[in-house]
Design a protein around this motif. Structure first.
Motif, PDB file in Angstrom:
ATOM      1  N   PRO A  40      33.326  30.086  35.657  1.00  0.00           N
ATOM      2  CA  PRO A  40      33.718  28.680  35.782  1.00  0.00           C
ATOM      3  C   PRO A  40      34.779  28.287  34.761  1.00  0.00           C
ATOM      4  O   PRO A  40      34.618  28.535  33.561  1.00  0.00           O
ATOM      5  N   GLY A  41      35.878  27.727  35.247  1.00  0.00           N
ATOM      6  CA  GLY A  41      36.927  27.267  34.359  1.00  0.00           C
ATOM      7  C   GLY A  41      37.815  28.341  33.778  1.00  0.00           C
ATOM      8  O   GLY A  41      38.650  28.065  32.916  1.00  0.00           O
ATOM      9  N   LYS A  42      37.642  29.579  34.251  1.00  0.00           N
ATOM     10  CA  LYS A  42      38.426  30.686  33.707  1.00  0.00           C
ATOM     11  C   LYS A  42      39.188  31.397  34.820  1.00  0.00           C
ATOM     12  O   LYS A  42      38.936  31.199  35.994  1.00  0.00           O
ATOM     13  N   GLU A  43      40.115  32.243  34.407  1.00  0.00           N
ATOM     14  CA  GLU A  43      40.894  33.008  35.370  1.00  0.00           C
ATOM     15  C   GLU A  43      40.073  34.188  35.898  1.00  0.00           C
ATOM     16  O   GLU A  43      39.137  34.657  35.253  1.00  0.00           O
ATOM     17  N   PRO A  87      24.300  36.311  30.057  1.00  0.00           N
ATOM     18  CA  PRO A  87      24.786  35.020  30.573  1.00  0.00           C
ATOM     19  C   PRO A  87      26.306  34.994  30.757  1.00  0.00           C
ATOM     20  O   PRO A  87      26.804  34.337  31.681  1.00  0.00           O
ATOM     21  N   ASP A  88      27.033  35.721  29.921  1.00  0.00           N
ATOM     22  CA  ASP A  88      28.494  35.774  30.052  1.00  0.00           C
ATOM     23  C   ASP A  88      28.953  36.479  31.319  1.00  0.00           C
ATOM     24  O   ASP A  88      30.137  36.427  31.662  1.00  0.00           O
ATOM     25  N   ASP A  89      28.048  37.163  31.991  1.00  0.00           N
ATOM     26  CA  ASP A  89      28.400  37.816  33.252  1.00  0.00           C
ATOM     27  C   ASP A  89      28.368  36.839  34.428  1.00  0.00           C
ATOM     28  O   ASP A  89      28.742  37.190  35.547  1.00  0.00           O
ATOM     29  N   THR A  90      27.922  35.612  34.178  1.00  0.00           N
ATOM     30  CA  THR A  90      27.883  34.608  35.232  1.00  0.00           C
ATOM     31  C   THR A  90      29.281  34.335  35.762  1.00  0.00           C
ATOM     32  O   THR A  90      30.191  34.014  35.003  1.00  0.00           O
ATOM     33  N   TYR A  93      31.942  36.896  41.926  1.00  0.00           N
ATOM     34  CA  TYR A  93      32.446  38.271  41.973  1.00  0.00           C
ATOM     35  C   TYR A  93      33.150  38.526  43.306  1.00  0.00           C
ATOM     36  O   TYR A  93      32.621  38.189  44.376  1.00  0.00           O
ATOM     37  N   TYR A  94      34.333  39.125  43.217  1.00  0.00           N
ATOM     38  CA  TYR A  94      35.144  39.425  44.379  1.00  0.00           C
ATOM     39  C   TYR A  94      35.380  40.924  44.488  1.00  0.00           C
ATOM     40  O   TYR A  94      35.617  41.594  43.481  1.00  0.00           O
ATOM     41  N   CYS A  95      35.351  41.444  45.713  1.00  0.00           N
ATOM     42  CA  CYS A  95      35.787  42.818  45.908  1.00  0.00           C
ATOM     43  C   CYS A  95      37.205  42.801  46.477  1.00  0.00           C
ATOM     44  O   CYS A  95      37.620  41.830  47.121  1.00  0.00           O
ATOM     45  N   GLY A 115      34.030  35.643  47.691  1.00  0.00           N
ATOM     46  CA  GLY A 115      33.230  35.917  46.508  1.00  0.00           C
ATOM     47  C   GLY A 115      31.743  35.797  46.750  1.00  0.00           C
ATOM     48  O   GLY A 115      31.287  35.201  47.723  1.00  0.00           O
ATOM     49  N   THR A 116      30.990  36.359  45.815  1.00  0.00           N
ATOM     50  CA  THR A 116      29.542  36.196  45.809  1.00  0.00           C
ATOM     51  C   THR A 116      29.142  35.785  44.395  1.00  0.00           C
ATOM     52  O   THR A 116      29.598  36.369  43.408  1.00  0.00           O
ATOM     53  N   LEU A 117      28.320  34.761  44.293  1.00  0.00           N
ATOM     54  CA  LEU A 117      28.006  34.158  43.000  1.00  0.00           C
ATOM     55  C   LEU A 117      26.868  34.890  42.305  1.00  0.00           C
ATOM     56  O   LEU A 117      25.802  35.110  42.898  1.00  0.00           O
ATOM     57  N   VAL A 118      27.116  35.228  41.047  1.00  0.00           N
ATOM     58  CA  VAL A 118      26.088  35.815  40.191  1.00  0.00           C
ATOM     59  C   VAL A 118      25.836  34.843  39.045  1.00  0.00           C
ATOM     60  O   VAL A 118      26.760  34.460  38.328  1.00  0.00           O
TER      61      VAL A 118
END
Length: 122
Positions: A40-43, A87-90, A93-95, A115-118
């Motif tokens: 969230p909020g990041k590239e 938690p930083d892995d939240t 995720y895109y393939c 994407g799929t949300l983790v």
């Protein structure tokens, strides 16, 4: 090339998840498949990649030793096994798929799945 990612969800810190990416359409024998993520909020950033030959992998420093990319050729599916999640892995995720493999996180990925949300809770 069509890519369909799945397997995201909510997991506690220290837990594991396995993401899947089902591919269909044209394949590139000298290409690669990869995973990226966008918090969230990041590239969006590179996570891991696997050459179509299956012999080469690259991992981001932040996930090396915890994540593993693999594939099931008969099923045209790529996996991202994620262990010891933090938690930083939240992120979402895109393939993605590249036409040509390069031993670099800067290789060009042309095809993208949704994407799929983790979400990793502390």
């Amino acid at each position: 090339v069509q890519l369909q990612a799945s397997g995201g969800g909510l997991v506690q810190a220290g837990g594991s998840l396995r993401l899947s990416c089902a591919a269909s359409g044209r394949t590139f024998s000298k290409g690669a498949v990869g995973w990226f993520r966008q918090a969230p909020g990041k590239e969006r950033v590179f996570v891991a990649s696997l050459s179509m030959s299956g012999t080469n992998t690259i991992y981001a420093d932040s996930v090396r030793g915890r994540f593993a990319i693999s594939r099931d050729n008969p099923k045209n599916t790529v996996f991202l096994q994620m262990n010891n999640l933090k938690p930083d892995d939240t992120a979402v995720y895109y393939c993605a798929a590249a036409r040509f493999w390069m031993p670099s996180t800067q290789m060009s990925f042309t095809y993208w799945g949704q994407g799929t949300l983790v979400t990793v809770s502390s």
